[in-house]
Design an enzyme around this catalytic site. Structure first.
Site, PDB file in Angstrom:
ATOM      1  N   CYS A  95      55.761-194.323 -16.333  1.00  0.00           N
ATOM      2  CA  CYS A  95      57.196-194.092 -16.116  1.00  0.00           C
ATOM      3  C   CYS A  95      57.820-195.012 -15.050  1.00  0.00           C
ATOM      4  O   CYS A  95      58.048-196.182 -15.321  1.00  0.00           O
ATOM      5  CB  CYS A  95      57.405-192.605 -15.814  1.00  0.00           C
ATOM      6  SG  CYS A  95      59.092-192.081 -16.087  1.00  0.00           S
ATOM      7  N   HIS A 209      53.642-188.645 -18.930  1.00  0.00           N
ATOM      8  CA  HIS A 209      53.037-187.954 -17.787  1.00  0.00           C
ATOM      9  C   HIS A 209      52.180-186.849 -18.392  1.00  0.00           C
ATOM     10  O   HIS A 209      51.875-186.864 -19.570  1.00  0.00           O
ATOM     11  CB  HIS A 209      54.112-187.286 -16.932  1.00  0.00           C
ATOM     12  CG  HIS A 209      55.003-188.211 -16.189  1.00  0.00           C
ATOM     13  ND1 HIS A 209      54.637-188.818 -15.024  1.00  0.00           N
ATOM     14  CD2 HIS A 209      56.283-188.612 -16.426  1.00  0.00           C
ATOM     15  CE1 HIS A 209      55.650-189.536 -14.567  1.00  0.00           C
ATOM     16  NE2 HIS A 209      56.662-189.439 -15.409  1.00  0.00           N
TER      17      HIS A 209
HETATM   18  N1  GLN Z   1      63.361-192.756 -12.029  1.00  0.00           N
HETATM   19  C1  GLN Z   1      62.994-193.124 -13.322  1.00  0.00           C
HETATM   20  C2  GLN Z   1      63.854-192.560 -14.438  1.00  0.00           C
HETATM   21  O1  GLN Z   1      64.365-191.449 -14.349  1.00  0.00           O
HETATM   22  C3  GLN Z   1      61.527-192.753 -13.468  1.00  0.00           C
HETATM   23  C4  GLN Z   1      61.282-191.258 -13.583  1.00  0.00           C
HETATM   24  C5  GLN Z   1      59.798-190.945 -13.639  1.00  0.00           C
HETATM   25  O2  GLN Z   1      58.971-191.704 -13.161  1.00  0.00           O
HETATM   26  N2  GLN Z   1      59.467-189.804 -14.202  1.00  0.00           N
HETATM   27  O3  GLN Z   1      64.005-193.243 -15.428  1.00  0.00           O
END
Ligand code: GLN
Length: 256
Positions: A95, A209
């Site tokens: 992510c 995740h």
């Molecule tokens: N901040 C990023 C987004 O919302 C990554 C979020 C995350 O790593 N879950 O796209």
């Protein structure tokens, strides 16, 4: 397999580490050690001067603010990272970590978080046509190319299951950036093209995740094998892992 050893560098675990990302390190460690492979896990945080060389580098996900801070550290080490990528070291990026390896991430407030420009991908917060973040379970059918390149054991499953929560919408910008596969449930890279993740050289970038690897042992083994440079790895029973993986597939009535 006790002649093998594996060094894993978990980068920025204090800043980028949500939705159980740490479980990926636990899975890599457990699956290696149970086979007699010696494992060393080291960490790199924002106040460290150097990024210690390793066989596998792992970065999890996090908030936009944390991504910004991590970028300031990461960019100082771009040459080292680029060299490691070129020589085929394995990178697992989840992510926010995935987004940081691209060209940029334009967040919802219009802030531009620069990227390492190693992956030819770009990420933007969605426009007003999209009402919510991409949140929920995700199921991906791995592409034949991905399965072949990473030598994934599809006798276990053709799918990868995970949990996603991101605003960023990622586009792959060149044909060298190959998706991991097709999204069956969820969003993946963005809400429009039904593709998930990216692999390039031995980098895997993904929105999964969950954590990703305990529920996808076939992918964990592919990563371990790639890092060790071996094509066959001792089979493990994986009853619990299979149950966790199939639980999600069953919930969406997908047959393995
Ligand atoms: N901040 C990023 C987004 O919302 C990554 C979020 C995350 O790593 N879950 O796209």
């Amino acid at each position: 397999m006790d002649k093998y050893q594996l060094k894993i560098n978990h980068l920025y675990s204090e800043n980028l580490n949500i939705y159980g990302d740490l479980g990926n390190i636990t899975a890599l460690k457990y699956r290696s050690q149970v086979r007699g492979i010696k494992v060393e896990v080291v960490h790199t945080e924002l106040n460290d001067e150097v990024i210690e060389e390793a066989d596998i580098y792992f970065i999890g996900g996090g908030q936009d603010n944390d991504q910004m801070q991590v970028f300031r550290h990461l960019i100082r080490h771009r040459d080292f990272i680029k060299k490691e990528v070129e020589i085929g070291k394995v990178f697992v990026l989840i992510c926010g970590g995935y987004q940081l390896f691209g060209k940029y991430f334009l967040d919802a407030e219009g802030n531009l978080i620069d990227g390492l420009h190693i992956l030819d991908i770009e990420t933007r917060a969605p426009g007003p046509e999209v009402k919510s973040r991409c949140i929920g379970n995700i199921i991906v059918e791995m592409s034949d190319d991905f399965v072949k390149y990473w030598n994934v054991d599809i006798n276990f499953s053709r799918y990868i299951v995970g949990f996603e929560n991101h605003g960023g919408q990622t586009k792959l910008r060149s044909t060298k950036m190959k998706p991991i596969g097709r999204v069956i449930v969820g969003f993946g890279n963005n809400y429009f093209d039904r593709l998930e993740g990216c692999y390039y050289k031995n980098i895997i970038g993904t929105y999964c995740h969950g954590p990703l690897l305990p529920k996808n042992p076939h992918l964990a083994d592919a990563i371990i094998s790639k890092a060790l440079g071996i094509s066959k790895i001792k089979h493990l029973p994986d009853d619990y892992e299979s149950e966790a993986h199939k639980y999600i597939l069953n919930r969406y009535k997908i047959k393995t």
